[in-house]
Design a protein around this motif. Structure first.
Motif, mmCIF file in Angstrom:
data_model
loop_
_atom_site.group_PDB
_atom_site.id
_atom_site.type_symbol
_atom_site.label_atom_id
_atom_site.label_comp_id
_atom_site.label_asym_id
_atom_site.label_seq_id
_atom_site.Cartn_x
_atom_site.Cartn_y
_atom_site.Cartn_z
ATOM 1 N N SER A 28 3.560 2.616 2.929
ATOM 2 C CA SER A 28 4.075 1.860 3.926
ATOM 3 C C SER A 28 5.336 1.267 3.710
ATOM 4 O O SER A 28 5.912 1.136 2.450
ATOM 5 N N ALA B 5 5.089 -3.843 4.894
ATOM 6 C CA ALA B 5 3.600 -4.133 4.832
ATOM 7 C C ALA B 5 3.402 -5.379 5.438
ATOM 8 O O ALA B 5 4.083 -6.523 5.156
ATOM 9 N N PRO C 20 0.770 -1.300 0.093
ATOM 10 C CA PRO C 20 -0.040 0.149 -0.074
ATOM 11 C C PRO C 20 0.936 1.335 0.086
ATOM 12 O O PRO C 20 2.029 1.234 0.378
ATOM 13 N N GLU D 182 -2.151 -6.454 4.327
ATOM 14 C CA GLU D 182 -1.865 -5.090 3.558
ATOM 15 C C GLU D 182 -1.651 -5.329 2.097
ATOM 16 O O GLU D 182 -1.762 -4.575 1.085
#
Length: 161
Positions: A13, A16, A10, A20
Motif C-alpha cells: 500500500s 494506508a 500493510p 489499515e
C-alpha cells in the motif's frame, strides 16, 4: 511521560488508511513481563511463545531440584525480562517479515497524539501531490571560490583550506 510509537503500513500500500495502519508502542510491556508466553500467544508470535513456554518449564523444573533453585529463578526472570523489554520489537519484526513497512517513528505523550501527528502529515502529503516539487539542486554561488562544490566545516572536498 513521552513514549515512542512505530507506525506500520500493510504490504503493497502506498497510502494506508487509519484502519489499515498498525501503531505499536516501542517500550516495556508490563503484561509481557508478567505473562510472557500468554502475551506472545495473544499477539500471534507462535514460535516465540513456544520458546518462552519451554524455557519457563525448564526454569520451573530446575527450581524444584535441590541446589538449582537460583538457576531456575534466573531463567524464569530472564524470560520475563526479555519479553517485557523486547516483546514489542518481536511484534514489529514479525510484521516486517510479513512485508509490512515501518513508515514512521513518532515520540508523543499518548497514542492519540502520535496518531494525530502521523495522520495530519499524511493529509498534508495527499493534498500537496499536485503542487510543484521544490528544486533541491545545489546551486553554485555567483562568486564561489570552489565552483559547484559546497562543503561544511574547515576543509573542502579537495582537501584544501
Amino acid at each position: 511521560m513521552t513514549s515512542s510509537y512505530i507506525f506500520l503500513t500493510p504490504p503493497g500500500s502506498t497510502s494506508a488508511t487509519a484502519d489499515e495502519t498498525r501503531t505499536i508502542r516501542d517500550g516495556f510491556t508490563l503484561l509481557g513481563f508478567l505473562f510472557p508466553w500468554v502475551w506472545l500467544l495473544a499477539h500471534r508470535l507462535w514460535l516465540h511463545a513456544a520458546a518462552a513456554f519451554l524455557l519457563q518449564g525448564i526454569g520451573g523444573a530446575l527450581m524444584d531440584e535441590p541446589g538449582l533453585g537460583p538457576a531456575g529463578a534466573a531463567i524464569l526472570l530472564g524470560v520475563n525480562m526479555l519479553v517485557g523489554l523486547e516483546g514489542q520489537n518481536f511484534r514489529v519484526r514479525n510484521l516486517a517479515a510479513k512485508g509490512w513497512n515501518e513508515d514512521a517513528f513518532i515520540a508523543a505523550d499518548t497514542i492519540g497524539t502520535a496518531e494525530q501527528v502521523y495522520f495530519s502529515d499524511r493529509a498534508a502529503i495527499a493534498t500537496s501531490d499536485d503542487a510543484a516539487a521544490p528544486d533541491w539542486q545545489n546551486k553554485a554561488r555567483p562568486n564561489g571560490p570552489h565552483g559547484d562544490a559546497t562543503s561544511l566545516g574547515l576543509f573542502g572536498f579537495d582537501g584544501g583550506r
